[in-house]
Design an enzyme around this catalytic site. Structure first.
Site, PDB file in Angstrom:
ATOM      1  N   ARG A  22      -3.313  -4.340   8.679  1.00  0.00           N
ATOM      2  CA  ARG A  22      -2.470  -4.543   9.160  1.00  0.00           C
ATOM      3  C   ARG A  22      -1.582  -3.839   9.590  1.00  0.00           C
ATOM      4  NH1 ARG A  22      -2.248  -3.927   2.317  1.00  0.00           N
ATOM      5  NH2 ARG A  22      -3.517  -2.669   2.438  1.00  0.00           N
ATOM      6  N   ASN A 179      -0.313   1.049  -8.664  1.00  0.00           N
ATOM      7  CA  ASN A 179      -0.653   2.485  -9.161  1.00  0.00           C
ATOM      8  C   ASN A 179      -0.897   3.517  -7.960  1.00  0.00           C
ATOM      9  OD1 ASN A 179      -2.961   4.095  -8.164  1.00  0.00           O
ATOM     10  ND2 ASN A 179      -4.333   2.849  -7.359  1.00  0.00           N
TER      11      ASN A 179
END
Ligand code: UD1
Ligand code: CA
Length: 490
Positions: A22, A179
């Site tokens: 990304r 998380n």
């Protein structure tokens, strides 16, 4: 950190094998920099503060580049290579194979989560040990959970499992507890679960996060430490998050120096690398970058609009609108506005490098001044020197660079060229416009410009009818009238 202060039952695993798709970058993600250091460098630095007995870094994508950067920061770490099996679970499995006999706690960190501080990590390890859990993960409740794994809890509030964004149902995706990608595992619990990970998920990877569900299925204790300051858990996956992490880190650095006694007028436009050092009572003005190993001594004023890279700025120096790299600026010296100090510039105490001056590989002695419009390269200048406006050292003859040596107490006229190699003796002077090609003895006056000759009436003779000719004629008749009046008065 000395050997005997290491925590023998703590191992840190840092995951740095991913490509970072990304980021859309040729550079591996964990080598992108914030605060003057690669992302993984920040993680290594924080890990080191915990004094673990082992640090293992997992690499694969561009492994040589990443390994070199890692070993550059921490030569003592173990670098291991992930194989073609993808996923954070596989990365940790490979890491543990480098620690076959280790039976303590394994702290897993991600190379792309750079803002975690040692206190937060120490608290997670502490909570894990106090509760004797099989696993303790760091979580955060955020407004925008997109992209992170979600922490799913069971009816009595305990951690049940983690689901990745891409595998989450709409209900699961609506959970805002994420998380952080930081976990402490009991080594033997982790070791036995990793081979059980499967790849039947949206990304076809072995997810480390699935270990949590496996442990719970075996009734092992899993806890979550919910972090209060969610900004420390920011993961960098794209360039927007990179900028955000850089901004947060910089805000933290600026605040640290402010609390240490540095005046920083505009934190939003002041960028300070984590490797720079500022003394109390330094003032930093807006739009200023203090980079790499730069040090600034007390009382100095830096900025506005200044970039310092690997520079030393002495006590009480003033550096305004300046770009400087690998330069030493002495105590009480002044630099700028609009100065360009290239590597090897050494300005002694109370010296001056002024407006539109470029310097390189040059020493400028105590109290010496290069105030205006000059290029000084490969030059040694003594004390008490003043170079007139427009001093140029011609240091390059198309083949090699040569030095210019200027003694103490030399004063040069405006617009001089020093054609190197050349020496100017102590106390010498040079005339305006001189081109100095030969050495000047101490105390001599060097002139190289031919005497001026005025050709009277040239403009009226050669440019008749112009505005210039008319102006000259007016001035001459006014001068005549003046002279006449004076004669009468005498
Ligand atoms: C991961 C977690 C996600 C968590 C997020 C926090 C998993 C499956 N997901 O997602 O729950 O919310 O981090 O930031 O763990 N890496 C390897 N080998 C690999 C793949 C990744 O070493 O095969 C490394 C990467 O270089 C990176 C880290 O592991 O440093 C995390 O990988 P990334 O792909 O960024 O995971 P996320 O999708 O962010
Ligand atoms: Ca990530």
């Amino acid at each position: 950190m000395t050997e005997n202060t290491l925590d023998p039952s703590l191992a840190v695993v840092i995951l740095a094998a991913g490509q970072g798709t990304r980021m859309r970058s040729a550079l591996p993600k964990v080598l992108h920099r914030i605060g003057g250091r690669p992302l993984v460098g920040h993680v290594l630095d924080t890990a080191r503060d915990l004094a673990p007995a082992h640090v293992v870094v997992v690499v694969r994508h561009e492994r040589d580049q990443v390994a070199e950067a890692v070993l550059g920061v921490s030569p003592e770490v173990v670098v291991v290579d992930q194989d073609e099996v993808a996923g954070t679970g596989r990365a940790v499995e490979i890491a543990l194979s480098a620690l076959p006999d280790f039976d303590g706690d394994v702290l897993v960190l991600s190379g792309d989560v750079p803002l975690l501080d040692a206190d937060t990590l120490a608290a997670v390890v502490g909570a894990h040990r106090a509760a004797a859990s099989a696993a303790t993960l760091l979580s955060a409740v955020v407004d925008e959970p997109t992209g992170y794994g979600r922490v799913l809890r069971d009816a009595d509030g305990g951690v049940a499992r983690i689901v990745e964004q891409k595998d989450a149902t709409d209900d699961e995706a609506a959970v805002r507890e994420i998380n952080a990608g930081v976990y402490v595992f009991a080594a033997r619990e982790l070791r036995t679960r990793l081979p059980l990970l499967r790849t039947d998920n949206a990304q076809g990877e072995k997810y480390l996060t699935d270990v949590i569900g496996l442990l719970r299925a075996d009734d092992r204790a899993v806890a979550a430490s919910v972090v209060a300051d969610v900004s420390v858990t920011l993961g960098v996956n794209d360039r927007a998050q990179l900028a955000e992490a850089g901004r947060l880190l910089n805000a933290r650095t600026v605040r640290r120096w402010q609390l240490a006694g540095v005046t920083i007028q505009d934190p939003a436009t002041t960028w300070i690398d984590v490797t720079a050092t500022l003394a109390p009572d330094v003032t930093v003005l807006p739009n200023t970058h203090i980079l790499r190993a730069t040090t600034v001594e007390t009382g100095a004023i830096v900025g506005p609009d200044t970039t310092l890279e690997d520079c030393e700025v002495g006590e009480g120096a003033v550096v305004r609108r300046t770009d400087a790299t690998l330069a030493v600026i002495g105590a009480g010296a002044t630099v700028g506005p609009f100065a360009y100090l290239r590597p090897g510039t050494q300005l002694a105490a109370r010296g001056k490098i002024g407006t539109f001056v470029e310097t390189k590989n040059s020493t400028i002695g105590e109290g010496s001044k290069v105030p205006h419009l000059s290029y000084i390269g490969d030059t040694t200048i003594g004390r008490g020197v003043n170079l007139g406006a427009g001093a140029i050292t011609a240091n390059y003859d198309d083949i090699a660079k040569h030095r210019t040596e200027i003694g103490d107490e030399v004063h040069s006229g405006s617009h001089n060229v020093f054609v190197a190699p050349v020496r100017i003796g102590d106390g010498a002077k040079t005339g305006a416009g001189a081109v100095i090609r030969k050495d000047v003895p101490p105390g001599a006056l060097a002139l190289s410009v031919t005497p001026q000759r005025n050709v009277e009436g040239w403009v009226e003779n050669h440019r008749p009818g112009t505005e210039a000719a008319a102006a000259a004629a007016r001035a001459r008749s006014a001068q005549k009238a003046d002279d006449g009046a004076q004669e009468q008065g005498d």
